[in-house]
Design an enzyme around this catalytic site. Structure first.
Site, PDB file in Angstrom:
ATOM      1  N   GLU A 207       0.969  -1.202   0.053  1.00 33.08           N
ATOM      2  CA  GLU A 207      -0.046   0.003  -0.115  1.00 33.08           C
ATOM      3  C   GLU A 207       0.951   1.294  -0.088  1.00 33.08           C
ATOM      4  O   GLU A 207       2.050   1.128   0.171  1.00 33.08           O
ATOM      5  CB  GLU A 207      -0.758   0.201   1.257  1.00 33.08           C
ATOM      6  CG  GLU A 207      -1.680  -1.476   1.296  1.00 33.08           C
ATOM      7  CD  GLU A 207      -2.783  -1.388   2.513  1.00 33.08           C
ATOM      8  OE1 GLU A 207      -2.733  -0.373   3.301  1.00 33.08           O
ATOM      9  OE2 GLU A 207      -3.764  -2.205   2.504  1.00 33.08           O
TER      10      GLU A 207
ATOM     11  N   GLY B  36      30.612   2.864 -25.104  1.00 31.74           N
ATOM     12  CA  GLY B  36      29.550   3.610 -25.604  1.00 31.74           C
ATOM     13  C   GLY B  36      28.514   3.055 -26.088  1.00 31.74           C
ATOM     14  O   GLY B  36      27.334   3.346 -26.033  1.00 31.74           O
TER      15      GLY B  36
ATOM     16  N   GLU C 287       9.284  -8.035  -4.252  1.00 33.02           N
ATOM     17  CA  GLU C 287       9.180  -9.447  -3.654  1.00 33.02           C
ATOM     18  C   GLU C 287      10.024  -9.259  -2.374  1.00 33.02           C
ATOM     19  O   GLU C 287      10.509 -10.411  -1.887  1.00 33.02           O
ATOM     20  CB  GLU C 287       9.650 -10.568  -4.570  1.00 33.02           C
ATOM     21  CG  GLU C 287       8.903 -11.876  -4.306  1.00 33.02           C
ATOM     22  CD  GLU C 287       7.614 -11.643  -5.440  1.00 33.02           C
ATOM     23  OE1 GLU C 287       7.415 -10.967  -6.040  1.00 33.02           O
ATOM     24  OE2 GLU C 287       7.159 -12.855  -5.621  1.00 33.02           O
TER      25      GLU C 287
HETATM   26  N1  COS Z   1       5.700 -18.241   6.256  1.00 31.24           N
HETATM   27  C1  COS Z   1       4.882 -18.138   6.888  1.00 31.24           C
HETATM   28  N2  COS Z   1       4.546 -17.467   7.890  1.00 31.24           N
HETATM   29  C2  COS Z   1       5.401 -16.220   8.220  1.00 31.24           C
HETATM   30  C3  COS Z   1       6.479 -16.530   7.334  1.00 31.24           C
HETATM   31  C4  COS Z   1       6.617 -17.281   6.259  1.00 31.24           C
HETATM   32  N3  COS Z   1       7.844 -17.074   5.577  1.00 31.24           N
HETATM   33  N4  COS Z   1       7.088 -15.229   8.071  1.00 31.24           N
HETATM   34  C5  COS Z   1       6.296 -14.712   8.907  1.00 31.24           C
HETATM   35  N5  COS Z   1       5.465 -15.491   9.251  1.00 31.24           N
HETATM   36  C6  COS Z   1       4.309 -15.499  10.117  1.00 31.24           C
HETATM   37  C7  COS Z   1       4.874 -15.511  11.584  1.00 31.24           C
HETATM   38  O1  COS Z   1       5.237 -16.763  12.104  1.00 31.24           O
HETATM   39  C8  COS Z   1       3.885 -14.536  12.233  1.00 31.24           C
HETATM   40  O2  COS Z   1       2.834 -15.396  12.473  1.00 31.24           O
HETATM   41  P1  COS Z   1       2.018 -15.464  13.924  1.00 31.24           P
HETATM   42  O3  COS Z   1       1.610 -14.069  14.230  1.00 31.24           O
HETATM   43  O4  COS Z   1       1.233 -16.386  13.987  1.00 31.24           O
HETATM   44  O5  COS Z   1       3.369 -15.644  15.040  1.00 31.24           O
HETATM   45  C9  COS Z   1       3.437 -13.570  11.300  1.00 31.24           C
HETATM   46  O6  COS Z   1       3.487 -13.949  10.248  1.00 31.24           O
HETATM   47  C10 COS Z   1       3.992 -12.314  11.545  1.00 31.24           C
HETATM   48  O7  COS Z   1       5.710 -12.560  11.362  1.00 31.24           O
HETATM   49  P2  COS Z   1       6.686 -11.388  11.847  1.00 31.24           P
HETATM   50  O8  COS Z   1       6.378 -11.152  13.158  1.00 31.24           O
HETATM   51  O9  COS Z   1       7.960 -11.927  11.412  1.00 31.24           O
HETATM   52  O10 COS Z   1       6.187 -10.089  11.016  1.00 31.24           O
HETATM   53  P3  COS Z   1       6.901  -8.717  10.588  1.00 31.24           P
HETATM   54  O11 COS Z   1       5.764  -7.806  10.634  1.00 31.24           O
HETATM   55  O12 COS Z   1       8.142  -8.496  11.514  1.00 31.24           O
HETATM   56  O13 COS Z   1       7.324  -8.778   9.066  1.00 31.24           O
HETATM   57  C11 COS Z   1       8.682  -9.341   7.030  1.00 31.24           C
HETATM   58  C12 COS Z   1       8.254  -9.578   8.442  1.00 31.24           C
HETATM   59  C13 COS Z   1       9.644  -8.132   7.281  1.00 31.24           C
HETATM   60  C14 COS Z   1       9.498 -10.587   6.857  1.00 31.24           C
HETATM   61  C15 COS Z   1       7.536  -9.072   6.193  1.00 31.24           C
HETATM   62  O14 COS Z   1       6.768  -8.014   6.606  1.00 31.24           O
HETATM   63  C16 COS Z   1       8.235  -9.009   4.888  1.00 31.24           C
HETATM   64  O15 COS Z   1       8.285  -9.760   4.121  1.00 31.24           O
HETATM   65  N6  COS Z   1       7.970  -7.702   4.378  1.00 31.24           N
HETATM   66  C17 COS Z   1       8.315  -7.391   2.767  1.00 31.24           C
HETATM   67  C18 COS Z   1       7.104  -7.480   2.071  1.00 31.24           C
HETATM   68  C19 COS Z   1       7.355  -7.669   0.832  1.00 31.24           C
HETATM   69  O16 COS Z   1       7.793  -8.972   0.365  1.00 31.24           O
HETATM   70  N7  COS Z   1       6.559  -6.954  -0.099  1.00 31.24           N
HETATM   71  C20 COS Z   1       6.784  -7.336  -1.670  1.00 31.24           C
HETATM   72  C21 COS Z   1       5.271  -7.129  -1.930  1.00 31.24           C
HETATM   73  S1  COS Z   1       4.782  -8.134  -3.053  1.00 31.24           S
HETATM   74  S2  COS Z   1       5.841  -7.885  -4.619  1.00 31.24           S
END
Ligand code: COS
Length: 380
Positions: A125, A337, A360
């Protein structure tokens, strides 16, 4: 894993041939004019390239992620834009295969895998990119419907897609308040905002989605309420392999062009490849590509064999996309170039490579994922 078997080699050659036949003619003009051609995606589907890891019973080839990586590398060698189109169309398929009900699978998967339908993924978003769990889009239950409100940003082939997997908030703050929904592209209340003007991947449209009281049936919910963040994260684990594979293809294409050029271009009475400054640059490019490919294939192999692969997928995405940026930049340098002009495709490769370090999950996010795994492993 270290050497492809006969079937994988045949798949690689077929994917290379189909990609050249379908994409090569328009790739330059479409980059220049930012044109996406739905019919080219359909043709990739007809060639069997849009549902490689999707089970055969749901219309795919029923192969593994290793084969998926092989195919994406070949598409990316011709057009990184369409490799990303195929990879993003794969995300709803990964999600449906793992989390969908039979009815949801039946409705969407054969079309997505065959290229008749185009699927997209809506997580980011305007104010929620890397911190995906801070999203504001809401889905409020109303009888046997949900009402969606909010804005999604940076959506690959937004406005063209038939299906969007949309993450929206059904509960309180944080990851556990997020749910995932299957939203048809023609849902009333879903409109499309600005189309981004981009440096690279210019044949892949990136569009804003706007939800204003968009009503979808309650049966569009994937899994249970509050499970959406996990759905998104586990899809992104697989998606990171696909972006890594696409980056390997892009880098390989840059090496193919620049190494050939270096054998033909003569300065000071000899081919420039014979100057150590150029030859070593090409050698480093080859090292980067081979090691990236190995890591991508390892992540794919782990996934295919039911092993934990989240950290290795993050490494593969990070390694391969950083390598693609370096390799394509050096490839421009080898051509001098000429490399900077549109006479050769190298400058496009360099522009396309940059966004691979961002999509991603940025490569900073990949390092965050890897370091969290390390902390967990070493904390005791
Ligand atoms: N697979 C399954 N579950 C996952 C996971 C994975 N790879 N990674 C995290 N989770 C779960 C955790 O287990 C946790 O679950 P519970 O709440 O049930 O314990 C929940 O998701 C939250 O995890 P976490 O606390 O690690 O979340 P964060 O907010 O700290 O964020 C990151 C983790 C930074 C890894 C995540 O926000 C991320 O990947 N951000 C980038 C987003 C992205 O790639 N955007 C691209 C857009 S699509 S092109």
């Amino acid at each position: 894993m270290f050497a492809l078997d006969d079937e994988q080699i045949a798949l690689k050659e077929a994917a290379a041939e189909a990609s050249r036949a379908i994409l090569a003619d328009s790739v330059r003009d479409d980059d220049e004019h930012e044109v996406f051609r739905r019919e080219l995606f359909t043709s990739l589907g007809e060639a069997g390239l849009c549902g490689v890891p999707t089970p055969e019973e749901w219309g795919g080839l029923g192969l593994g992620y290793l084969e998926y990586a092989i195919v994406l590398e070949e598409i990316a060698k011709v057009s990184a834009s369409y490799a990303v189109t195929v990879a993003v169309n794969g995300l709803p398929q990964i999600i449906l295969a793992e989390f969908g009900t039979d009815a949801q699978k039946q409705k969407w998967m054969p079309g997505l895998a065959g290229g008749e339908l185009l699927g997209a993924f809506a997580l980011s978003e305007p104010e929620s990119g890397s911190d995906a769990a801070s999203m504001k889009t809401t889905a409020v239950r109303d009888g046997d419907e949900y009402i969606l409100n909010g804005t999604k940003f940076w959506i690959t082939h937004g406005s063209y897609a038939d299906l969007y997997v949309v993450m929206a908030r059904t509960g309180g703050e944080g990851a556990r308040g997020v749910s995932a929904f299957l939203v048809p592209g023609d849902t009333p209340g879903l409109t499309f905002g600005k189309k981004e003007e981009k440096m690279g991947l210019r044949a892949s449209p990136t569009v804003e989605l706007i939800f204003e009281d968009a009503r979808i049936p309650a049966s569009s919910l994937l899994q249970a309420e509050g499970r959406g963040f996990r759905v998104a994260m586990s899809a992104l684990d697989g998606g990171r392999i696909t972006i890594g594979a696409s980056a390997v293809g892009l880098a390989q294409a840059a090496l193919d062009v620049s190494a050939h050029y270096a054998t033909q271009r003569r300065q000071f009475r000899k081919p420039i490849v014979e100057f150590q400054g150029v030859g070593f640059m090409l050698a480093d490019m080859a090292i980067d590509i081979e090691s990236s490919r190995l890591l991508v294939h390892k992540a794919a192999w782990l996934r295919d064999n039911g092993r934990e692969y989240s950290d290795i997928a993050a490494m593969a995405k990070c390694r391969a996309t950083d390598a693609a940026m370096k390799v394509t930049t050096d490839a421009v340098q080898v051509l001098g170039g000429y490399g900077y002009t549109r006479e050769y495709p190298i400058e496009r490769y360099m522009r396309d490579a940059k966004v691979m370090q961002i999509v991603e999950g940025t490569n900073q996010i990949q390092r965050m994922v890897i370091s969290r795994h390390l902390a967990k492993r070493y904390e005791t």
